[in-house]
Write a protein that holds these residues in place. Structure first.
Motif, mmCIF file in Angstrom:
data_model
loop_
_atom_site.group_PDB
_atom_site.id
_atom_site.type_symbol
_atom_site.label_atom_id
_atom_site.label_comp_id
_atom_site.label_asym_id
_atom_site.label_seq_id
_atom_site.Cartn_x
_atom_site.Cartn_y
_atom_site.Cartn_z
ATOM 1 N N HIS A 44 10.512 1.537 0.353
ATOM 2 C CA HIS A 44 9.018 1.326 -0.226
ATOM 3 C C HIS A 44 8.594 2.749 -0.142
ATOM 4 O O HIS A 44 8.788 3.800 0.559
ATOM 5 N N THR A 45 7.434 3.176 -0.822
ATOM 6 C CA THR A 45 6.390 4.224 -0.824
ATOM 7 C C THR A 45 5.791 4.154 0.788
ATOM 8 O O THR A 45 5.517 3.393 1.002
ATOM 9 N N ASP A 61 6.268 3.066 -9.237
ATOM 10 C CA ASP A 61 6.490 1.690 -8.606
ATOM 11 C C ASP A 61 6.558 1.924 -7.119
ATOM 12 O O ASP A 61 6.300 3.087 -6.570
ATOM 13 N N ASP A 62 6.086 0.598 -6.392
ATOM 14 C CA ASP A 62 6.081 0.702 -4.948
ATOM 15 C C ASP A 62 7.177 0.681 -4.254
ATOM 16 O O ASP A 62 7.429 1.002 -2.936
#
Length: 668
Positions: free
Chosen positions: A277-278, A319-320
């Motif tokens: 994930h970010t 995107d995350d």
């Protein structure tokens, strides 16, 4: 919907990028098919690629084929850029190997297929250019079977060869059943009983293809679109889906690094497990970066993901997160390198292809900023680590490693186009290595015999098997002095072995530390720490090259030059003209096989002469000769056959000069 990470591979000019354009057009990602000649293809985005009409860097583009999302990776076809292909192979679920229906199986085609088979990557073969004059069906299919793999399954026949109306007629023939029955006892029994249905045959074909045991072969044309629909059906139905548990531990591999508009590093990574994930913090680096001396420090770096892009319908979109099976671009990892493992390291196969065997000196043009040149080459080396940038501080020269002359031209053009730097190159020379002839030992004692360093170091050098690397061992107690001093010795040993007695790298040997000693931390009365009375890392880093060089001198080293294995296919009546040239180039023919009007000649040739052999072969064989070559081994070089490369470090071969330069370097 499942995911497939697909590689497109080929010998240069077989039509690999054109096939990529056709697939993107068929999938609806692009409205117009680009042309390599026109320089407007989707994946060849670099100005230099479009100008030269060749793929230099791998590129990723995504599209959907019904219920399959394909991440397609276009790779270079020229052998000078094989390192770019190597980095891609480790992230593929399947591949399409493109062969020209006119030229047939070419040298690079064989190199690629051998590697795909060794890695057990499921592979479809697409014979392109059936619309071109000189296109062949039976001869090319026979060459694929004889020179690439015997386990081929023709997926149909071709008609109208050599015309714009050439087309592919899908259909499994009797040979498919013969090949598959030889791999499946149950299918063989059903074959004998004549009870094999088409569905069962197709299921067996899919199963064996996914196991990389058979290779379906399609014919077609990327330009006209003939056979492409059948190939798309094969991609959807015969190649395996990307695996990986999105809920498992995070594990991925970086296969490409580039710089963004602001100079930030952008890493291309394939995720094999877990979900990233970010804003996640992630550890990365090479696995197994610990020393034989017992270094237990975790040398892997750590960074925070600041942004993620995934590939979708011909573009990369923010995107995350990125989950297992997908390919993404990652921002925020400033120290990331090509080949680094993200999260949990995976077991790797090592290098698939041989490292470069040539090198050259980059010569800056008049008035060029040397520091700017070094920065630019450092950035290029981030994107291609096998350039292996080496700076000679004494002579102010910059060396780069090469696979061939085309790569040199590309580096020159890239420096001019992207950095505004005008450079030329010296003559390309072989990249040799040195190997110890025997064992040798040396020791310097603290405060004795003119030793200017507050350290005792004894080292023994022994030969090691080829490919074993540099081993560092201890015959002294690890607790006999601070660990940092042992680490300083080991690091300096590995650095010093970058240049042996003749100036070449020593890649394989065992170095044993036989003596150690130091002056404990001391100070004058009522004063702080005095480094003139106490050992520091500087003492061990300074003394190690002197001791190691003396040990190497006593062991003796011999220069070994890189040798390529070659295979020449040529008309038999040209053999008399070929042999004297091979002798002049110091090539050693090892076997000759005559098949009617043609012959096959195999042997070994010094890497330094491969390019000259490539240039002379057409003239010696009426343009009909074909050369396949690849690095095979290093062989002892006869005196005078390879250039002597003088040591370019602080020169511990000359003790007085070394100490003087070392003092100047540290400002002493």
């Amino acid at each position: 919907m499942h995911l497939l990470n697909l590689g497109i591979l080929a010998h240069v000019d077989a039509g690999k990028t054109s096939l990529t354009e056709r697939l993107l057009h068929t999938a609806g990602v692009i409205d117009d098919i680009g042309s390599v000649d026109a320089g407007n293809t989707q994946t060849d985005s670099l100005a230099l690629e479009r100008r030269r009409g060749i793929t230099i860097k791998s590129a990723v583009v995504s599209f959907a084929l019904d219920d399959v999302t394909v991440n397609l990776i276009d790779t270079p076809g020229h052998p000078d850029f094989i390192a770019e292909v190597e980095r891609v192979l480790g992230v593929l679920d399947g591949a399409v190997l493109v062969v020209s229906a006119v030229e047939g199986v070419q040298p690079q085609t064989r190199v690629l297929m051998r590697t795909l088979q060794r890695l057990r990557i499921p592979t479809l073969v697409f014979v392109n250019k059936i619309d071109r004059r000189g296109a062949r069906y039976d001869a090319v299919l026979r060459a694929v079977s004889e020179r690439l793999t015997a386990a081929v399954v023709p997926m149909g026949t071709a008609a109208g060869l050599g015309t714009r109306d050439a087309r592919f007629l899908p259909g499994l023939g009797p040979s498919a059943l013969d090949v598959l029955a030889g791999l499946d006892d149950d299918l063989l029994t059903a074959y004998v009983e004549d009870t094999v249905s088409y569905d069962r045959l197709h299921a067996a074909l899919a199963d064996r293809t996914r196991q990389a045991l058979v290779h379906p072969v399609y014919f077609g044309s990327a330009v006209t679109g003939a056979g492409v629909d059948a190939l798309i059906g094969g991609i959807r139905e015969l190649l395996p889906a990307a695996g990986g548990d999105p809920d498992g531990p995070v594990s991925g591999t970086v296969f490409k690094v580039e710089r963004g508009p602001a100079g930030e590093k952008v890493a291309y990574a394939r995720m094999f497990s877990g979900t990233l994930h970010t804003r996640d913090r992630i550890r990365f680096g090479e696995a197994g970066e610990t020393s034989d001396a017992g270094d237990l420090d975790d040398l892997r770096a750590e960074g925070r993901i600041t942004a993620i892009s995934v590939f979708d319908q011909g573009a990369d979109v923010r995107d995350d997160l990125v989950a297992a099976g997908r390919i993404a671009k990652l921002w925020g990892l400033g120290d990331i390198r090509i080949g680094d493992a993200l999260g949990e390291p995976r077991k790797t196969h090592g290098h698939f292809f041989a490292p470069p065997t040539l090198e050259t000196v980059v010569v800056p043009g008049d008035g060029a900023d040397r520091r700017a040149l070094h920065r630019a080459l450092t950035l290029l080396a981030e994107q291609d680590p096998l350039i292996d940038l080496r700076h000679d501080e004494v002579r102010q020269e910059i060396f780069v490693s090469l696979y061939g002359e085309v790569q040199k031209e590309v580096i020159q053009a890239t420096l001019a186009d992207e950095f505004g730097l005008d450079v030329t190159f010296r003559e390309t020379t072989p990249l040799c290595v040195e190997r110890p002839v025997g064992s040798g030992a040396a020791v310097e004692f603290n405060k004795k015999d003119g030793n200017p360093f507050l350290a005792t170091i004894g080292l023994r050098v022994d030969p090691a098997p080829v490919g074993s690397g540099v081993g560092f061992r201890l015959e002294v107690e690890l607790g006999s002095m601070p660990y940092a001093f042992f680490k300083a010795v080991e690091d300096t040993v590995r650095e010093t072995l970058g240049q042996g007695l003749h100036g070449w790298q020593i890649p394989d040997c065992t170095v044993t530390m036989t003596h150690s000693g130091y002056s404990p931390r001391q100070s004058h009365a009522h004063q702080g720490f005095d480094k003139s009375m106490s050992s520091t890392g500087y003492d061990f880093r300074g003394l190690t090259p002197l001791v190691l060089t003396e040990a190497l001198r006593r062991a003796g080293t011999h220069v070994h030059e890189p040798m390529h294995r070659f295979c020449i296919e040529a008309p038999t009546d040209t053999l008399a003209a070929l042999l004297p040239v091979l002798t002049r180039l110091r090539a050693v023919p090892q076997s000759t096989e005559t098949r009617g009007a043609s012959c096959s000649l195999e042997g070994a040739v010094p890497a330094a002469h491969v390019h000259e052999l490539e240039q002379q072969l057409p003239g010696l064989t009426r343009g009909e000769g074909e050369l396949e070559s690849a690095f095979d081994h290093y062989a002892p070089a006869a005196r005078g056959t390879v250039p002597e490369r003088r040591r370019t470090d602080l020169n511990p071969l000359n003790r007085k000069e070394y100490l003087l330069n070392l003092t100047r370097r540290v400002g002493g």
